[in-house]
Every structure is written in C-alpha cells, then in structure tokens.
Motif scaffolding. Structure first.
Motif, mmCIF file in Angstrom:
data_model
loop_
_atom_site.group_PDB
_atom_site.id
_atom_site.type_symbol
_atom_site.label_atom_id
_atom_site.label_comp_id
_atom_site.label_asym_id
_atom_site.label_seq_id
_atom_site.Cartn_x
_atom_site.Cartn_y
_atom_site.Cartn_z
ATOM 1 N N THR A 1 0.908 -1.241 -0.081
ATOM 2 C CA THR A 1 0.020 -0.034 0.015
ATOM 3 C C THR A 1 0.806 1.250 0.074
ATOM 4 O OG1 THR A 1 -0.060 -0.261 2.551
ATOM 5 C CG2 THR A 1 -2.041 -0.908 1.120
ATOM 6 N N VAL A 2 1.850 1.360 0.879
ATOM 7 C CA VAL A 2 2.616 2.495 1.081
ATOM 8 C C VAL A 2 3.536 2.492 -0.336
ATOM 9 C CG1 VAL A 2 4.160 3.794 2.468
ATOM 10 C CG2 VAL A 2 2.500 2.668 3.282
ATOM 11 N N ASP B 1 -7.749 12.734 -6.061
ATOM 12 C CA ASP B 1 -6.952 13.832 -7.249
ATOM 13 C C ASP B 1 -7.191 13.334 -8.520
ATOM 14 O OD1 ASP B 1 -4.988 15.510 -7.670
ATOM 15 O OD2 ASP B 1 -3.372 14.060 -8.418
ATOM 16 N N ARG B 2 -7.135 11.970 -8.814
ATOM 17 C CA ARG B 2 -7.268 11.448 -10.316
ATOM 18 C C ARG B 2 -8.907 12.018 -10.509
ATOM 19 N NH1 ARG B 2 -6.824 6.016 -9.854
ATOM 20 N NH2 ARG B 2 -4.558 6.339 -10.138
ATOM 21 N N TYR C 1 -8.262 -1.230 -2.710
ATOM 22 C CA TYR C 1 -8.842 -0.381 -1.762
ATOM 23 C C TYR C 1 -10.522 0.180 -2.058
ATOM 24 C CZ TYR C 1 -9.747 4.385 0.332
ATOM 25 O OH TYR C 1 -10.248 5.540 0.675
ATOM 26 N N MET D 1 1.984 3.170 -3.637
ATOM 27 C CA MET D 1 1.425 4.339 -3.772
ATOM 28 C C MET D 1 2.631 5.823 -3.702
ATOM 29 S SD MET D 1 -1.469 3.720 -4.318
ATOM 30 C CE MET D 1 -2.490 5.306 -4.550
ATOM 31 N N VAL E 1 -0.953 9.643 -11.150
ATOM 32 C CA VAL E 1 -2.312 9.825 -11.606
ATOM 33 C C VAL E 1 -2.648 8.714 -12.615
ATOM 34 C CG1 VAL E 1 -3.975 11.149 -13.142
ATOM 35 C CG2 VAL E 1 -2.297 12.171 -11.523
ATOM 36 N N ARG F 1 -8.889 15.587 -11.379
ATOM 37 C CA ARG F 1 -8.308 15.877 -12.817
ATOM 38 C C ARG F 1 -9.048 15.199 -14.042
ATOM 39 N NH1 ARG F 1 -1.873 15.469 -13.003
ATOM 40 N NH2 ARG F 1 -1.221 16.103 -10.861
ATOM 41 N N VAL G 1 -4.817 10.033 -3.856
ATOM 42 C CA VAL G 1 -4.667 9.694 -5.359
ATOM 43 C C VAL G 1 -5.805 9.539 -6.053
ATOM 44 C CG1 VAL G 1 -3.617 7.910 -6.833
ATOM 45 C CG2 VAL G 1 -2.225 8.687 -4.823
ATOM 46 N N ILE G 2 -6.727 8.796 -5.495
ATOM 47 C CA ILE G 2 -8.016 8.435 -6.211
ATOM 48 C C ILE G 2 -8.801 9.938 -6.410
ATOM 49 C CG2 ILE G 2 -10.156 7.155 -6.062
ATOM 50 C CD1 ILE G 2 -8.699 5.039 -4.763
ATOM 51 N N MET H 1 -2.187 1.789 8.250
ATOM 52 C CA MET H 1 -3.156 1.905 7.329
ATOM 53 C C MET H 1 -3.901 3.372 7.686
ATOM 54 S SD MET H 1 -2.986 -0.555 5.357
ATOM 55 C CE MET H 1 -1.118 -0.589 5.465
ATOM 56 N N ARG I 1 -2.950 8.123 1.733
ATOM 57 C CA ARG I 1 -2.722 8.416 0.278
ATOM 58 C C ARG I 1 -3.228 7.816 -0.777
ATOM 59 N NH1 ARG I 1 3.607 7.052 0.470
ATOM 60 N NH2 ARG I 1 3.753 8.326 2.443
ATOM 61 N N ILE I 2 -3.778 6.638 -0.549
ATOM 62 C CA ILE I 2 -4.643 6.133 -1.743
ATOM 63 C C ILE I 2 -5.884 6.772 -2.059
ATOM 64 C CG2 ILE I 2 -5.905 3.943 -2.239
ATOM 65 C CD1 ILE I 2 -3.959 2.288 -0.417
ATOM 66 N N ALA I 3 -6.518 7.246 -0.861
ATOM 67 C CA ALA I 3 -7.870 8.093 -1.097
ATOM 68 C C ALA I 3 -7.351 9.393 -1.857
ATOM 69 C CB ALA I 3 -8.481 8.251 0.321
ATOM 70 N N VAL J 1 -0.983 6.361 7.161
ATOM 71 C CA VAL J 1 -0.246 6.777 6.049
ATOM 72 C C VAL J 1 -0.753 6.064 4.730
ATOM 73 C CG1 VAL J 1 1.966 6.337 5.075
ATOM 74 C CG2 VAL J 1 1.721 6.299 7.704
ATOM 75 N N ALA J 2 -1.318 4.739 4.724
ATOM 76 C CA ALA J 2 -1.301 3.940 3.296
ATOM 77 C C ALA J 2 -2.839 4.710 2.966
ATOM 78 C CB ALA J 2 -1.618 2.681 3.479
ATOM 79 N N LEU J 3 -4.115 4.716 3.705
ATOM 80 C CA LEU J 3 -5.192 4.887 3.376
ATOM 81 C C LEU J 3 -5.552 6.277 2.881
ATOM 82 C CD1 LEU J 3 -7.741 2.297 4.859
ATOM 83 C CD2 LEU J 3 -6.062 2.107 3.080
#
Lengths: 242, 164
Positions: free
Chosen positions: A43-44, B41-42, A65, A47, A52, B45, B38-39, B27, B34-36, B30-32
């Motif tokens: 995950t880390v 952001d996408r 996710y 990412m 994008v 965009r 990115v999603i 999670m 970041r994933i959220a 850090v992780a979630l």
C-alpha cells in the motif's frame, strides 16, 4: 509421515518470557509480521509515486482499496466509512494469512488458529456493541426485538436474538478456523497419498490435489471476505439497529 | 490439534495485538489517506479535463460558426459584385446598341430622303422633257402650236391617269 496437523504447530523462533508469560516470537507471529509488512509495502510502496496514471501494482492496490471501501459503504453506509481503516487492515491481514498457507514448503496458516480469529472476532464484537450503545444509548436494546414482531412473541424472540447476538464471535471465528484447518488437513492427506502411491498410482490423487489446491485459493479469498463482510454487517446492525 | 493447545495462546494474542495495531495505525495514518488522496486527485483531474474539453469543444463550435458566417458573407459579397458587373455590362451594351440603332435609323432616313429627292428631280426632268416633246410633236404632226402651259397640263393629265 508426519501427522496432517503437524503443519499447524507453533514453534518459537525467539523465546521471550515476561513476568512468567511466554510471549515468544513464533513462526505464527513471523507470518503475522509478514502480513503486516506485505500489506504496508504494497500500500505505501505502490502509492509512493502518487501517480495519476497508476502502474500495475498501484492499480491493484487501488482496486483492492475501492473494493473494501465499497463493501463497507454498501453494508454499513456512510457512517461505516469511519471504520474503513480497521476493516481494510483486517481484510488484508486475514487474506494474506489465508494465502500464506498456500505457499509451498514454507507456508504457514496463522488464520487456522482459533485463538487469533477469536481474539479478532471478540474485538469486533465488543467494539460493535460499544459503538451501538454509544450511538443509540439504551435504545440499543431494541435490537433484540425487531419492531415488526408482535409483542406476544417477545418472550420467545428476545432470548433467541440475544443468543444469536452473543454467538456472533464464535460463529465468526470458528467459520474461518474450520475452513482453513479442514482445507489444509485435506491438502496434507491427499498430498500424502500422492507420495505414498508412487509415480503411477499417485496420478489420480495428484489431479485431486490440484483441484483441491485451486479450491483452497478460492476458499482463502472468500473466507477472508466473509469474515470481514460479516464484521461490517454487525457494525451496520449496531449503527442502524434493524 | 495444535491450534487448541493453550500453551501458545498468550504469545499468539500478544503478537496479534502488537502487529495488528501497527498495521491498523499504518493503514489509518499513512496508507489509506494516500490511496484516497490519489484516487480523489485523479477523479478531480478527470473532471477538470472533461470540463476543459467541453469548454474547448464549445469554443471550436463557435469558431466554426463564425467561420461559416464569414464564408456566407463573402459569398454574398461576391455574388453582389458579379451581379453589379453584369448589370453594368448589360447597361453599356444596351446603350451602345441603342446608339448604333439611332445612327443607322438616321443614315437610313437620310438615304431615303436622298433617294426621294433624286426621284423627284428625275421625275421633274422627265416631265419637262415630255412637255417639250409634246409641244414639238403637236407642232410637227398636227401643225398645231401648243403653248407650254397646255402641254404641261396634258402631260400632267396623262401622268395622273397613269398613276391612277
């Protein structure tokens, strides 16, 4: 030949004893650590570019996710999303635990250990109950008497509902424990036939073994999912009663 | 079955709590996010890109309309120019035609006039000659002397008779 349940044995790697309690770092703990590491690295790590346009690993992580996010949202609604990190961690932890059991030679299935599953299930049970009381106060008890039930049936329904509610952590943990244990015992036994019957006689059990192995991969994914989705549903019950 | 052996329960629970807590915190912190991020952001965009594309499409559409309008204007202008030129040429040609016709008519009239005059002169000279001839003939044939006036009347009478 070793006993088919020998694969579940816990062996200490680093013996640790604190205050008379044996908290040795065992092979089981090692695979739990591995599950944490793999989840974190995927995950880390995947990412880290925050791309994008994702590469393959990032796309996989994002799909995973969104899958968990959808599962939580569909089963527990928007308020359930607060607890997404917990369900995400749990699903990944259990899924990897199941799948590590499918690794040849080195694999170890910590999700076949009832105590680990029961601890998780009990944590879910206690947390969900606490959330239920926190959200609804004493109205939470209405959960044991669905509003559509006629009052006369209450003496019958309420105990049933209470028993069913209290049995949740058991059914949750035993389901995964039994699936993992039975599956791996079966793999071991059929694998023993392959070795025991030799090159000619072992072909049939080998084919069976291949089939069971494929099935086990499916069970690994499905049972990790079931454990998680049932936890989400329990949370939903607590958040929205009936 | 080793799973039911309580010997390792404490260790299992201990490591489960430690490791799962670490996983959960990683999670959640850090992780979630970041994933959220990115999603989201996408998604942002993509929506921006769609809005931009829509704007550009509208712009292109209006530019095309402007261009078509310009082409229509230019075509109308050209048609008007051609029509004007044609009208001018036509008018010029008609004018010349008319002038030529008038000149020809004039020439014709003059010519006819001249012819009539010549005819008249000729007739007059013929008549004079005839009077003279009549006088001489009467003198010679009948021995009658006819004066010029009588002869002229006779000739005139015959000519009128001829004409009739």
């Amino acid at each position: 030949m070793a006993s088919p349940v020998k694969q579940f044995e816990v062996n200490p790697i680093i013996p640790i004893e604190v205050g008379g309690l044996d908290i040795s770092f065992t092979n089981s703990a090692a695979f739990m650590l591995l599950a944490v590491l793999v989840t974190t690295v995927l995950t880390v790590g995947a990412m880290r570019h925050r791309a994008v346009v994702p590469d393959r690993v990032q796309a996989m992580v994002e799909v995973f996710y969104e899958f968990v996010d959808n599962m939580v949202y569909e089963n527990a609604g928007d308020p359930g999303r607060r607890y997404l990190p917990f369900f995400f961690s749990m699903f990944s932890f259990l899924l990897l635990g199941d799948l590590f059991g499918m690794l040849p030679w080195v694999g170890y299935t910590f999700t076949s250990h009832i105590i680990i599953l029961f601890a998780l299930a009990l944590f879910v049970f206690v947390s969900v109950t606490a959330i239920g009381f926190w959200v609804h106060g004493l109205h939470f008890f209405r959960m044991f008497l669905p509003p559509s039930v006629p009052g006369a049936l209450a003496p019958l329904i309420v105990p049933i509902e209470i028993i069913s509610y209290l049995s949740r952590p058991f059914s949750l943990s035993i389901r995964l424990f039994a699936n993992m244990t039975a599956g791996h015992v079966m793999l071991k036994v059929v694998g023993g036939f392959v070795v025991g019957l030799g090159i000619v006689g072992g072909i049939l059990p080998l084919v069976v073994l291949l089939g069971i192995s494929l099935l086990e991969f499916g069970i690994a994914v499905v049972q990790a999912y079931v454990f998680t989705v049932l936890s989400v549903i329990y949370l939903n019950d607590a958040l929205h009663l009936h | 079955m080793p799973q039911l052996n309580p010997e390792w329960f404490v260790s299992q629970i201990f490591w489960l709590i430690i490791l799962f807590a670490i996983l959960y915190l990683l999670m959640r912190q850090v992780a979630l996010p970041r994933i959220a991020g990115v999603i989201d952001d996408r998604e942002r965009r993509i929506n921006e890109g769609l809005a931009e594309a829509e704007r550009l499409r509208d712009e292109a559409k209006s530019a095309q309309e402007d261009q078509e309008q310009a082409i229509r204007d230019a075509r109308a202008e050209a048609q008007k120019l051609v029509a004007d030129a044609q009208a001018e040429v036509q008018a010029e040609s008609e004018k010349r035609h008319k002038e030529l016709g008038e000149r020809l008519d004039k020439d014709l009239a003059e010519a006819e006039d001249r012819i009539a005059r010549a005819k008249q002169e000729a007739m007059e000279s013929v008549q004079g000659m005839a009077v003279e001839v009549v006088g001489l003939a009467a003198d010679r044939v009948a021995g009658v002397s006819v004066d010029e006036k009588t002869a002229a009347e006779a000739v005139q009478g015959v000519m009128d008779q001829e004409k009739a």
